[in-house]
Design an enzyme around this catalytic site. Structure first.
Site, PDB file in Angstrom:
ATOM      1  N   HIS A  97      31.764  33.095 -39.227  1.00  0.00           N
ATOM      2  CA  HIS A  97      31.101  32.601 -40.005  1.00  0.00           C
ATOM      3  C   HIS A  97      30.654  33.567 -41.794  1.00  0.00           C
ATOM      4  O   HIS A  97      29.427  32.987 -42.323  1.00  0.00           O
ATOM      5  CB  HIS A  97      29.920  34.667 -39.600  1.00  0.00           C
ATOM      6  CG  HIS A  97      29.788  34.555 -38.658  1.00  0.00           C
ATOM      7  ND1 HIS A  97      28.602  32.949 -37.904  1.00  0.00           N
ATOM      8  CD2 HIS A  97      29.912  34.532 -37.008  1.00  0.00           C
ATOM      9  CE1 HIS A  97      28.567  33.654 -36.489  1.00  0.00           C
ATOM     10  NE2 HIS A  97      29.399  33.663 -35.612  1.00  0.00           N
ATOM     11  N   SER A 155      27.637  38.968 -32.490  1.00  0.00           N
ATOM     12  CA  SER A 155      28.886  38.137 -31.600  1.00  0.00           C
ATOM     13  C   SER A 155      29.601  39.057 -31.575  1.00  0.00           C
ATOM     14  O   SER A 155      29.914  40.036 -32.026  1.00  0.00           O
ATOM     15  CB  SER A 155      29.197  37.988 -34.006  1.00  0.00           C
ATOM     16  OG  SER A 155      28.514  36.933 -34.314  1.00  0.00           O
TER      17      SER A 155
END
Lengths: 529, 529
Positions: B459, B342
């Site tokens: 997340h 990410s």
């Protein structure tokens, strides 16, 4: 359909033909028939231990309901919601009622907070539309939003969470079916408020945009077809051949599905492709080999059934017919007539009560006529024309007695044996008044400006017109009971649908054909046609 | 994909690689790029006639908006809603703003009615839970419901009607994108109130239950694939080979679709099937022939993109990852590791502003140190460890000057030329402090108790943990700008997802691996790991 699916279907218990169970009423016990364990019988000989167990399991479910509402919004929620819905199914009807009352009362809104916010709200001036201080306006809108939120009952959280939980929407419809059951037994204001809130929510979630139209065919899974058999509310499906026929050549079946309730339609409609608009249901259900589809010029909607008692009062059929017409026209441009062959569920009930009250009034009038002043305090209306009355009196013979034509008619029509339907003489004497009064019922009897008959109101608000009234169109037990065997064709003219719907909505005006119009005496025609 | 579709796709303009346009910001003008005519340029030399025409077309659209709200609910509505949305697209941005302000102000709630109902409501006593008169309670609940309804703005009708109108949901997202554009330019309280109401509505309509997860493949229509190219927000798709690669062997792409917005996902996620959790994005995007899928042990989520700027602030990804994990596990039981690679979109912005403020404080401290009292009024924190500072000063040479290590670091990192990334010496001097400060940023910098970084927060609230911080993992212009080329692996352990999500939600606690934990000095570890 594969062999296994077929085998399963063959074993599927077909719907009983008991006519009292034909209409899948939202308030009936049918829910529990569909769901094993959904409403266990209350045991008569439960001992103390059992009672204690029941109390304990009630408390466990109440606890999981509490967690489902108060928990932080995380994924643990899934487990809690599962516990709650499984627990709910295990409860007795008595404990379900107790639980729902707890929900309605203890998870209502926070009224102290509401009053506090109202105080704040009243403390500030309305924005007057002129130039205002930005910060002030922001505060104003914020308080208004807070007040709006505070007026939402706490149980909304449970509804919202269940709606986004797998299987939750279906569960909510079962919950609502239970609530409606309880409310028919007793009117409990807090529970009624909860029901009205839940109904609003369900209406939003089941908006036409969320529903998908699919054709249901013989290739669909047996588990789906079994539901069509179980839920068919208008003309029960008697056996497998009947079902296969309704999905085969010359027939169509379409259902509205919601992605959260897979494998069963919320409402479905059955269509027959014919040369002419059918006049009797028997020719639709039992006609000889259907005509080749290429020769059809008419699509006849002969059955519309909702499947979820918990969705009572939510109009799911709103755009269904319009969408089906569009689909059929696209696939078969040679079809130009779109009509229904519809029951008239409220006709006999209306007629019998009208006959009863008017024949009583007639007798009272007779009495007052014979008194000295000659002025009756009540005005009665003879529902029968003189020649109709005469024909009835002449033909009734031993079958029914009565002081006047209306009483004879009442006595002929009331018995559920329907002997009149087997006598040629009576049929011919009853035909003119029944057809005429049926036209009057459909076109002139209103409730809040709309057609009293629920099926009529459904089609008229969808933009249909009343095309034809058919004598002896449904000779089944149910057809005779509901409407003396009369059925009606509503016609949808694609080019007029919007105009008719609009005029019905705004003025209650009902469009009808010249044939139907003729049933009404010229003096009564002000409000129709 | 057939040849025709391919040809169309080949002609499709690929997304420009201008890094300022990489993030599909909800507030950018990108909406108009996607929709021809959606925001026509304002002409500079418009004559009187044109002005008049514009005014006239504004009035026509306002009129159709008025009808769409006030009309009786019939099927004519469809036409009116079409007129309104088509008319809206034809308006200049200026006139759209005017129209939206009219909607926000003139179709707000009826405040006279609200006050009247409040008066009625305050006039009756709260139900006290005891035995109450049924009729009284019914009245009470009725007034409460009326008050709740009266607090809904009139424009809700327009939103509700558009939502159930074909194409209406998509139209509402475009409307909201415009509203957000207007609000970035000027804070207008009434429009902000409208936006917050519309956002609430959209959140309800786009609940996970209403979204369907589909795998997107090379066999999908070009019109859909074109949108994947256009909307990919994390790692732009540069050409057709790149796209085909992302949908081919060893790769998966899943999207959430809504039935009312067909042919384009609202959010999509790209997955690579790998032997090990990747440390750089280059090996994901440009690796040599992918490994056979049967050898993969790890599913790496390397890109998640939302497609609708008008849905900003609505968490569509909530259950996406969980559902994708379930799908992948079902199809490929040999995959046991679920991780992301990410971006850290907020790291450099945070770091540069921290360096700027702290190096200023450091200089002020120096000044006060040299004054007589010896007590500085401000406390500054040296973001660098002594050895890090020394290494930086030693290696910076001519490239950047500064009074202290932090200022040197600031001057090295600020220029968008990123010369530091081409110098081996600087890379090795910057690596330790950048990795350490990045760990601190991810784990310790909070906003309202949640991770400051938006991707981290996404997340973590989904139940992931911080597994590894990767140096020079994204050498693209965008990667260097956002996070000095650093990327992070979040890991989803199916067995811990719920627990981690719950603890992050309730206490803000962030789970991380031992490797990441080591970056933080032992004294700073109170709030993490």
């Amino acid at each position: 359909m594969n062999k296994k699916a077929l085998a399963i279907l063959m074993r599927a218990r077909m719907r009983p033909t008991d006519p009292t169970k034909l209409v899948f009423s939202p308030l009936s016990n049918d829910v529990s028939q569909m769901l094993p364990n959904s409403r266990p019988n209350i045991e008569h000989h439960e001992d103390e231990n059992e009672k204690l167990n029941k109390q304990r399991s009630f408390e466990i479910v109440r606890e999981s309901m509490y967690s489902a509402i108060s928990m932080n919004k995380t994924q643990v929620l899934d487990t809690v919601l599962n516990d709650f819905s499984e627990g709910y199914f295990s409860l007795s009807f008595e404990n379900r009622t107790k639980l729902l009352l707890t929900l309605a009362k203890d998870y209502d809104l926070n009224r102290t907070q509401v009053r506090e916010l109202i105080k704040q709200y009243l403390g500030i001036q309305l924005p007057n539309g002129g130039v205002e201080d930005e910060a002030f306006l922001s505060t104003f809108y914020r308080i208004e939003r807070n007040l709006r939120h505070s007026l939402k009952p706490v149980y909304e959280i449970l509804f919202e969470r269940l709606n986004t939980h797998p299987g939750g929407l279906k569960f909510l419809t079962i919950l609502r079916a239970d609530i409606l059951s309880i409310l028919t037994e007793e009117n409990i204001p807090s529970l009624r408020a909860l029901d009205s809130y839940l109904k609003e929510k369900l209406s939003t979630w089941l908006s036409p945009a969320a529903l998908e139209l699919h054709q249901i065919t013989w290739d669909d899974p047996a588990s789906l077809l079994e539901k069509i058999v179980a839920y068919e509310a208008v003309h029960p499906i008697s056996n497998l051949i009947d079902l296969k026929r309704r999905l085969g050549v010359g027939r169509r079946c379409f259902g509205y599905f919601h992605s959260a309730i897979p494998g069963e339609p919320l409402i479905f409609i059955e269509v027959a492709l014919l040369k002419n608009v059918a006049q009797t249901i028997q020719e639709v259900l039992w006609d000889h080999p259907p005509i080749p589809e290429s020769e059809a010029t008419c699509a006849l909607f002969y059955s519309i059934s909702s499947t979820q008692p918990g969705l009572a009062g939510i109009n799911l059929g709103k755009f269904l017919i319009k969408r089906v017409i569009t689909l059929v026209k696209r696939d078969m441009p040679h079809i130009s007539v779109f009509a229904t062959l519809s029951p008239i569920p409220g006709f006999m009930q209306w007629l019998l009560s009208k006959l009863a009250s008017q024949s009583k009034l007639a007798q009272a009038e007779d009495v007052s006529d014979s008194s000295t002043d000659g002025f009756g305090l009540t005005f009665y209306e003879n529902l029968l024309e003189p020649e109709e009355e005469k024909a009835l009196i002449d033909s009734s013979g031993d079958l029914a007695a009565g002081k006047n034509g209306m009483e004879i008619m009442l006595n002929l029509l009331t018995p559920t044996t329907h002997e009149w339907a087997n006598s040629a003489k009576l049929l011919s004497a009853l035909r003119p008044p029944l057809l005429r009064l049926c036209a009057r019922y459909l076109l002139q009897e209103k409730k809040r400006g709309k057609a009293l008959d629920s099926v009529a109101n459904f089609h008229l608000q969808n933009g249909a017109m009343v095309q034809r009234i058919n004598w002896m169109a449904d000779r089944s037990e149910k057809g005779l009971c509901q409407s003396a065997g009369i059925m009606v064709n509503y016609v949808y003219r694609p080019e007029n649908i919007e105009e008719y719907a609009q005029s019905y909505f705004s003025t209650g005006h009902i469009h009808c054909s010249y044939v139907v119009q003729r049933y009404l005496s010229s003096t009564d025609m002000s409000s129709t046609c």
